[in-house]
Write a protein that holds these residues in place. Structure first.
Motif, PDB file in Angstrom:
ATOM      1  N   ARG A 122      -3.432   0.788   9.357  1.00 28.97           N
ATOM      2  CA  ARG A 122      -2.310   0.873  10.298  1.00 28.97           C
ATOM      3  C   ARG A 122      -1.306   1.941   9.843  1.00 28.97           C
ATOM      4  NH1 ARG A 122       0.546  -4.484  11.934  1.00 28.97           N
ATOM      5  NH2 ARG A 122      -1.200  -4.516  13.360  1.00 28.97           N
ATOM      6  N   PHE A 123      -0.983   1.954   8.554  1.00 28.72           N
ATOM      7  CA  PHE A 123      -0.009   2.923   8.053  1.00 28.72           C
ATOM      8  C   PHE A 123      -0.563   4.343   8.129  1.00 28.72           C
ATOM      9  CE2 PHE A 123       2.627   4.656   4.381  1.00 28.72           C
ATOM     10  CZ  PHE A 123       3.728   4.890   5.199  1.00 28.72           C
ATOM     11  N   GLU A 124      -1.838   4.512   7.829  1.00 25.95           N
ATOM     12  CA  GLU A 124      -2.453   5.834   7.950  1.00 25.95           C
ATOM     13  C   GLU A 124      -2.400   6.310   9.399  1.00 25.95           C
ATOM     14  OE1 GLU A 124      -5.626   5.533   4.232  1.00 25.95           O
ATOM     15  OE2 GLU A 124      -6.265   4.932   6.246  1.00 25.95           O
ATOM     16  N   LEU A 125      -2.602   5.393  10.341  1.00 27.46           N
ATOM     17  CA  LEU A 125      -2.506   5.759  11.760  1.00 27.46           C
ATOM     18  C   LEU A 125      -1.085   6.176  12.137  1.00 27.46           C
ATOM     19  CD1 LEU A 125      -4.790   3.212  13.606  1.00 27.46           C
ATOM     20  CD2 LEU A 125      -4.936   5.703  13.722  1.00 27.46           C
ATOM     21  N   VAL A 143       6.630  14.932   8.109  1.00 22.35           N
ATOM     22  CA  VAL A 143       5.997  13.721   8.634  1.00 22.35           C
ATOM     23  C   VAL A 143       6.836  12.499   8.273  1.00 22.35           C
ATOM     24  CG1 VAL A 143       3.968  12.219   8.470  1.00 22.35           C
ATOM     25  CG2 VAL A 143       3.680  14.698   8.719  1.00 22.35           C
ATOM     26  N   GLN A 144       7.299  12.435   7.034  1.00 14.75           N
ATOM     27  CA  GLN A 144       8.128  11.307   6.605  1.00 14.75           C
ATOM     28  C   GLN A 144       9.357  11.191   7.498  1.00 14.75           C
ATOM     29  OE1 GLN A 144      10.941  11.785   3.764  1.00 14.75           O
ATOM     30  NE2 GLN A 144      11.078   9.641   3.153  1.00 14.75           N
ATOM     31  N   VAL A 202       4.540   8.362   1.368  1.00 13.61           N
ATOM     32  CA  VAL A 202       3.887   9.185   2.395  1.00 13.61           C
ATOM     33  C   VAL A 202       2.959  10.200   1.724  1.00 13.61           C
ATOM     34  CG1 VAL A 202       4.262  10.808   4.305  1.00 13.61           C
ATOM     35  CG2 VAL A 202       5.794   8.839   4.006  1.00 13.61           C
ATOM     36  N   GLN A 203       3.388  10.754   0.599  1.00 11.94           N
ATOM     37  CA  GLN A 203       2.565  11.705  -0.148  1.00 11.94           C
ATOM     38  C   GLN A 203       1.260  11.038  -0.611  1.00 11.94           C
ATOM     39  OE1 GLN A 203       4.364  13.102  -3.833  1.00 11.94           O
ATOM     40  NE2 GLN A 203       3.677  15.180  -3.352  1.00 11.94           N
ATOM     41  N   THR A 204       1.349   9.800  -1.076  1.00  9.22           N
ATOM     42  CA  THR A 204       0.160   9.049  -1.496  1.00  9.22           C
ATOM     43  C   THR A 204      -0.791   8.848  -0.319  1.00  9.22           C
ATOM     44  OG1 THR A 204       1.371   7.923  -3.246  1.00  9.22           O
ATOM     45  CG2 THR A 204      -0.637   6.855  -2.468  1.00  9.22           C
TER      46      THR A 204
END
Length: 130
Positions: free
Chosen positions: A11-14, A31-32, A46-48
């Motif tokens: 979900r977070f990747e989406l 993006v962040q 977000v970088q991870t």
């Protein structure tokens, strides 16, 4: 063009991908900042996620400006959501009937929606979603 294997995203990747699809080639910072402010994760989080998306071949680094890498999506919104729908339908033995019946009963899908889908031959995806 060879068919790519479908990539399974969390979900977070989406959420990250949605921002990237919306704004195009971007840095982690951009993006962040494009995520909802009230739930915005730390830059390093977000970088991870970008690192994981890179490993999954969902994004790639395009270039570097100063210390920041820019990324672009390698998968389309349609292919990502198609995978989600296929995984979800697997819970129903692969049949969409129980899902469609529920959507009709709840009013989230109308007979007019079904007719439009049938007439267009698509699920209503706009060109930028393909």
């Amino acid at each position: 063009m060879a068919k790519r294997t479908q990539i399974q995203l969390t979900r977070f990747e989406l959420e990250i991908m949605e921002v990237l699809w919306r704004i195009g080639e971007s840095s982690v910072r951009e993006v962040q900042e494009g995520l909802q402010e009230r739930r915005r994760p730390a830059y390093t989080t977000v970088q991870t996620i970008f690192g994981r998306l890179e490993e999954k071949k969902a994004v790639r680094r395009t270039r570097k400006i100063g210390n920041a890498f820019l990324y672009e999506p390698l998968i389309t919104r349609t292919s990502a959501y198609r995978r989600l729908v296929e995984d979800f339908l697997a819970f129903f033995g692969g049949s969409a009937r129980p899902l469609v019946a529920h959507l009709l009963e709840s009013g989230k899908l109308t007979l007019e929606d079904l007719k439009t889908i049938e007439d267009n031959g698509t699920a209503g995806a706009s060109e930028d979603e393909k």
